[in-house]
Design an enzyme around this catalytic site. Structure first.
Site, PDB file in Angstrom:
ATOM      1  N   SER A 197       0.832  -1.210   0.000  1.00 28.16           N
ATOM      2  CA  SER A 197       0.000   0.000   0.000  1.00 28.16           C
ATOM      3  C   SER A 197       0.863   1.254   0.000  1.00 28.16           C
ATOM      4  CB  SER A 197      -0.962   0.000   1.188  1.00 28.16           C
ATOM      5  OG  SER A 197      -0.300  -0.224   2.400  1.00 28.16           O
ATOM      6  N   GLU A 198       2.009   1.239   0.721  1.00 30.27           N
ATOM      7  CA  GLU A 198       2.948   2.352   0.649  1.00 30.27           C
ATOM      8  C   GLU A 198       4.385   1.879   0.759  1.00 30.27           C
ATOM      9  OE1 GLU A 198      -0.660   4.576   1.007  1.00 30.27           O
ATOM     10  OE2 GLU A 198       0.060   3.063   2.426  1.00 30.27           O
ATOM     11  N   THR A 199       5.258   2.606   0.079  1.00 32.98           N
ATOM     12  CA  THR A 199       6.701   2.475   0.250  1.00 32.98           C
ATOM     13  C   THR A 199       7.214   3.831   0.722  1.00 32.98           C
ATOM     14  OG1 THR A 199       6.919   0.772  -1.457  1.00 32.98           O
ATOM     15  CG2 THR A 199       8.902   2.025  -0.890  1.00 32.98           C
ATOM     16  N   HIS A 242       0.845   4.436   8.633  1.00 27.91           N
ATOM     17  CA  HIS A 242       1.494   3.153   8.898  1.00 27.91           C
ATOM     18  C   HIS A 242       2.923   3.127   8.361  1.00 27.91           C
ATOM     19  CE1 HIS A 242       0.826   1.725   4.734  1.00 27.91           C
ATOM     20  NE2 HIS A 242       1.611   0.710   5.038  1.00 27.91           N
TER      21      HIS A 242
END
Length: 286
Positions: free
Chosen positions: A45-47, A80
């Site tokens: 979902s995110e880097t 997160h």
């Protein structure tokens, strides 16, 4: 070029739960297109990309640059992946500072350790009430025929928040199964990038969560965000007012699930408190 990279499960005390994020430690900054390609390759979902300031190392520096990319685009705020980045600095790099500051698109974010958790100082995003009749298509695509108590919108987050009626329970929230294509087609305005569905918690459950939620965001290339810290800047503002509480315990009901402690402050900010598990470390070669 070799870049240290880590996978961290955020908002969980056990591996393979919570929300996984990739974290890259950059000795030298990268072009945005390369960051975007890395995020697409990681397909989480995110880097997150942490950059050093003033040539200090990751163990002694107290201030770093931080940016977040989904597989499709850069975003302005991510809880997160900030928690995951903090875990890498505090747990692996043994950063010596009591407080670390991240410089981000959303301003300065302060993080610190407290026992086995990490406390993140985030902006509070109070949502604006909306007329459900003006959002019928997207509401129908998200929650079907379930009764709705409240609809709000956060311009800062570009998230439409839907509170289900108190007659709905956690099992009905978990059972929601919207279709990504239907969600994408349901908003012709382009203003919505996520649909956040929430219900009030029950005092007889253990642990006694104050509220539950799920977040659907196919507009960002993520059908469902497993546990979204930034969405809780909106949820904390909403539920603090509705429940008349400053301290709350929240649970995001994705298949992975995650727990967040929230402390709404008088200065218009919120402390988001969570745990994180580093499950992978390696080297990215590009």
């Amino acid at each position: 070029m070799e870049i240290p990279i880590f996978t961290v499960d955020a908002f969980t005390k056990v591996p393979f739960k919570g929300n996984p994020a990739a974290v890259c430690l950059l000795e030298n900054d990268l072009q945005d297109d390369i960051k975007q390609s890395i995020a697409a390759e990681m397909n989480l979902s995110e880097t997150a990309f942490i950059t050093k300031h003033n040539s200090v190392d990751f163990s002694s520096g107290s201030r770093f640059g931080l940016r977040w990319f989904t597989p499709k685009s850069e975003i302005a705020l991510c809880g997160h992946a900030t928690l995951a980045s903090s875990a890498v600095l505090f747990y692996l790099k043994k950063n010596v500072n009591p407080v670390v500051v991240f410089e981000t698109m959303s301003g300065e974010l302060y993080v610190r350790q407290h026992e086995d958790s990490i406390i993140m100082d985030f902006p509070l995003n109070k949502p604006q009430p909306q007329d459900p009749h003006e959002n019928m298509d997207i509401l129908k695509a998200a929650v079907g025929d379930l009764p709705i108590e409240d609809v709000c919108y956060s311009p800062a987050m570009r998230i439409l928040m839907v509170r289900l009626a108190d007659t709905c329970d956690r099992s009905e929230l978990i059972s929601l199964s919207p279709v990504a294509e239907a969600l994408l087609k349901s908003d012709s305005t382009g203003k919505t990038k996520g649909v956040l569905v929430t219900i009030k918690g029950t005092s007889n459950a253990q642990p006694a969560y104050d509220f539950y939620s799920r977040l659907f965001a196919p507009w960002f290339g993520i059908f469902e965000d497993p546990v979204c810290g930034s969405a809780h800047t909106l949820l904390a503002a909403y539920w603090s007012e509705k429940l008349n509480k400053k301290k709350m315990l929240a649970y995001q009901c994705s298949s992975r699930g995650g727990e967040l402690e929230l402390e709404v402050r008088d200065d218009g900010r919120v402390n988001i408190i969570g745990r994180a598990q580093i499950i992978l470390q390696g080297t990215l070669k590009i």
